[in-house]
Enzyme design. Sequence first.
Site, PDB file in Angstrom:
ATOM      1  NE  ARG A  51      -1.799  -2.107   2.739  1.00 31.31           N
ATOM      2  CZ  ARG A  51      -1.960  -3.359   2.312  1.00 31.31           C
ATOM      3  NH1 ARG A  51      -2.989  -3.682   1.604  1.00 31.31           N
ATOM      4  NH2 ARG A  51      -1.082  -4.286   2.611  1.00 31.31           N
ATOM      5  CB  THR A  52       3.347   2.587   2.329  1.00 26.68           C
ATOM      6  OG1 THR A  52       2.545   2.187   3.445  1.00 26.68           O
ATOM      7  CG2 THR A  52       3.927   3.954   2.613  1.00 26.68           C
ATOM      8  CE  LYS A  80      26.852  -2.531  -6.518  1.00 26.44           C
ATOM      9  NZ  LYS A  80      27.065  -1.477  -7.512  1.00 26.44           N
ATOM     10  NE  ARG A 101       7.166   0.986   4.929  1.00 23.97           N
ATOM     11  CZ  ARG A 101       5.953   0.436   4.937  1.00 23.97           C
ATOM     12  NH1 ARG A 101       5.799  -0.836   4.653  1.00 23.97           N
ATOM     13  NH2 ARG A 101       4.894   1.166   5.214  1.00 23.97           N
ATOM     14  CG  HIS A 129       3.464   4.183   8.679  1.00 26.49           C
ATOM     15  ND1 HIS A 129       3.590   5.010   7.566  1.00 26.49           N
ATOM     16  CD2 HIS A 129       3.065   2.971   8.201  1.00 26.49           C
ATOM     17  CE1 HIS A 129       3.281   4.308   6.481  1.00 26.49           C
ATOM     18  NE2 HIS A 129       2.965   3.074   6.843  1.00 26.49           N
TER      19      HIS A 129
HETATM   20  C1  NCD Z   1       1.518  -0.832   8.151  1.00 28.47           C
HETATM   21  C2  NCD Z   1       3.013  -0.674   8.285  1.00 28.47           C
HETATM   22  O1  NCD Z   1       3.744  -0.886   7.327  1.00 28.47           O
HETATM   23  O2  NCD Z   1       3.412  -0.302   9.363  1.00 28.47           O
HETATM   24  N1  NCD Z   1       1.106  -1.013   6.838  1.00 28.47           N
HETATM   25  C3  NCD Z   1       0.886   0.086   6.075  1.00 28.47           C
HETATM   26  O3  NCD Z   1       1.758   0.888   5.840  1.00 28.47           O
HETATM   27  N2  NCD Z   1      -0.368   0.285   5.641  1.00 28.47           N
HETATM   28  C4  NCD Z   1       0.949  -1.821   9.057  1.00 28.47           C
HETATM   29  C5  NCD Z   1       1.524  -3.193   9.079  1.00 28.47           C
HETATM   30  O4  NCD Z   1       2.452  -3.522   8.359  1.00 28.47           O
HETATM   31  O5  NCD Z   1       0.999  -3.986   9.870  1.00 28.47           O
END
Ligand code: NCD
Length: 304
Positions: A51-52, A80, A101, A129
């Site tokens: 999703r993200t 590397k 991320r 997040h």
């Molecule tokens: C979440 C995350 O990555 O922290 N997912 C997301 O970004 N929608 C929640 C999860 O991974 O459980």
Amino acid sequence: MRHLIEITDLSRSEIAALLDLADDMRARPRDYGDTQKGRILATLFFEPSTRTRLSFESAMLTMGGSVLGFSSADASSTSKGESLQDTIRTVACYSDIIAMRHPKEGAPLAAVQKADVPVINAGDGGHNHPTQTLTDLMTIRREKGRLDSLTIGLCGDLKFGRTVHSLIQAMSRYPSVRFVLISPPELRLPDYLIQNLDDAGIPWESHERMEDVIGSLDILYMTRVQRERFFNEADYVRLKDTYVLTPEKMRLAGPDLRVMHPLPRVNEISPRVDDDPRAIYFDQVRNGRYVRMALITKLLEASV
Ligand code: NCD
């Protein structure tokens, strides 16, 4: 130069303006179809995501911009031995804005020291997040018409769930919000967040059984037990199915409850709940695209 590392990097009035823009983008996406033409978003994902990452890319593409990046650490020069700061400095030469991320808490904060383009934290370990939180705030505001005066239940892995941590930090700034924390003792909210709530005089209570409190909630925010952050598999297996929301449990809830989940879900919400009009997690996913369009727009405006 503005970055988004934690949700508190944005003031309440900035959040309100962002959500207004996101609502308009959702209503009339075509009006924004070439607003980022010629601009490039880099998505650097050192940890997996569906999703993200895709919502960031969809957001930029919807505005006529372009995207590049990688979706796992082994697909980058990190494999590397390149340092994060060198990677960011390099990618900043190829792009106008970066979403990253990383499995390590605090990595985005280290990254911005060398970045001369806006950096967005798309999740750092079990810490924060903030863009999921913007998605959550947009969803709550659209459903409830407000962000204050709400009783918010958070259920599942409150220890490692970074979406929970950012959401609590965000909602703590609105008046008359109350938190109902539902978790097994092993997965309780970290002490520093409890301390923050106490210092700010924000009411919270802690429970182990969802059934005892579901009837009193405006929002029930379900979360996945974060397998990848456990030290041993046996603990994960023991705790993973502590909570499973079913239609039977939904009968104990009021008509105005809204059930949210950042997704991915594993077992914690039965698919039989999906058709309940109070289940809004897929609409929440939709909002993620528009709120990220608004965020990219505002950060790029602030960085010219
Ligand atoms: C979440 C995350 O990555 O922290 N997912 C997301 O970004 N929608 C929640 C999860 O991974 O459980």
